[in-house]
Enzyme design. Structure first.
Site, PDB file in Angstrom:
ATOM      1  CB  SER A   1       1.339  -7.974  -5.996  1.00 13.39           C
ATOM      2  OG  SER A   1       0.054  -7.751  -6.537  1.00 13.39           O
ATOM      3  CG  HIS A   2      -3.517  -6.347  -2.669  1.00 15.26           C
ATOM      4  ND1 HIS A   2      -2.501  -5.450  -2.463  1.00 15.26           N
ATOM      5  CD2 HIS A   2      -4.489  -6.029  -1.783  1.00 15.26           C
ATOM      6  CE1 HIS A   2      -2.849  -4.619  -1.498  1.00 15.26           C
ATOM      7  NE2 HIS A   2      -4.044  -4.940  -1.058  1.00 15.26           N
TER       8      HIS A   2
END
Lengths: 138, 226
Positions: free
Chosen positions: A16-17
């Site tokens: 994920s970011h």
């Protein structure tokens, strides 16, 4: 559900970011899998904890969860997906075999982790994660 | 300052049309690092209009890492210079432009193979292969308001000149980047804005134009002389 590596389980990496998102989804999926040592880890954010996607964080996570039965990666969007695809195209950065699953991060992670914890092979883990798309919410 | 690939007065810097060597490619990457550093604020400003305002910083971080890597030692072949730079970008940029530019340079470098010297024509062909790889990775096509809208015209212009006119590549990239302004984004974060993405230049196309300007500079085109 054939398992070629004598009990080794597929490792799951959640990209994920955000480090918090990746780690929280990892915890949730592990808890829902109901086993104490579910083979899943988060690979979110940059090495300094900031928002973004890091090749280094991803490859390190993949090596950590690799037990010899392959590694399945789930990603949220944009650079997370592109970075994983680029690593896979590279050929030697990720454990062999590694695979990006075509599934939504949260829902896909639950299916993948439950299946991997139960001893499913990489194809079974991928199928479980991808099934998330067939569950309509409205 | 013609922007043509001409011989750099026999200094072994590889500017001749018959031969672009590793030093030429290192010069290209260093010129790109300079350009990105100089224009980082503008890239971020463009990205703040339709993105998440990190493009300038991301690109600067990536190309500074490439520069440091080259300072340690320039790989022996054009292909290995680009592959090293591409790998560095993937690992340091932190946004979507990392894998995209990384793929561009790596595929271009891979296509150039092991040759110690390549022609401008070979560069044009390899660049085109690199752009195809970017298109495949990102799933974008021409007119989607992405870096492809600057890269594709640049590679075409270079190919049309038989690989000789680096300045034409630069001019085509700059024009392509400017022409993204009225487009509606169909890829990347800007696509979430729908029609509101219209009226802003695409930051990825803007940085791609810098990369092509740096290529022309490596071939002798002075900065800002386009």
């Amino acid at each position: 559900m054939a398992d070629t590596s004598e009990g080794a389980r597929v490792g799951i990496v959640l990209v994920s970011h955000s480090k918090q998102v990746a780690d929280a989804v990892s915890s949730m999926a592990a808890a829902l899998a109901g086993v104490p040592d579910a083979p899943v880890t988060g690979a979110g954010g940059l090495p300094d904890g900031g928002l973004g996607t890091s090749e280094e964080v991803i490859t390190e996570a993949a090596r950590r969860v690799d037990a010899g039965a392959g590694v399945a990666l789930l990603a949220d969007l944009g650079s997370a997906v592109l970075t994983v695809k680029t690593l896979l195209a590279e050929g030697d950065e990720l454990p062999d075999p590694s695979r990006l699953l075509d599934a939504p991060l949260v829902e896909g992670a639950i299916g993948a982790v439950v299946t991997a914890a139960g001893g499913g092979d990489l194809a079974a883990v991928a199928a479980a994660a991808e099934e998330a798309y067939s569950y309509r919410k409205v | 300052m013609s922007g043509k690939v001409t011989n750099g007065a026999g200094e072994g810097t590889g500017g001749s049309a018959e031969g672009l060597d590793a030093a030429f490619f290192a010069r290209w990457m260093r010129a790109a690092a300079d350009a990105v550093d100089r224009e980082a604020d503008r890239l971020t400003e463009l990205d703040s209009a339709i993105g998440d305002a990190d493009h300038g910083g991301n690109m600067r971080r990536g190309f500074e890492a490439v520069r440091s890597e080259l300072d340690e030692g320039v790989p022996a072949t054009p292909g290995s210079v680009l592959m090293t730079a591409g790998r560095k970008l993937v690992s340091t940029v932190g946004g979507a432009s990392g894998p995209l530019y990384g793929t561009l340079l790596r595929r271009t470098g891979k296509t150039l193979g092991d040759a110690e010297v390549v022609t401008g024509e070979e560069l044009a062909g390899a660049l085109s292969a690199g752009i195809d790889a970017v298109a495949q990775l990102g799933g974008a096509t021409a007119g989607d308001k992405t870096m492809l809208d600057a890269l594709r015209p640049a590679a075409d212009a270079l190919a049309d000149s038989g690989g000789k006119d680096l300045r034409a590549a630069r001019t085509a990239a700059e024009k392509g980047a400017e022409e993204t302004t009225p487009l509606q984004a169909r890829k990347g974060r800007a696509s979430y804005l729908g029609e509101r993405s219209i009226g802003h230049q695409d930051p990825g196309a803007a940085s791609a134009a810098l990369l092509m300007a740096a290529l022309a500079e490596a071939g002798g085109d002075a900065e800002g002389s386009a």
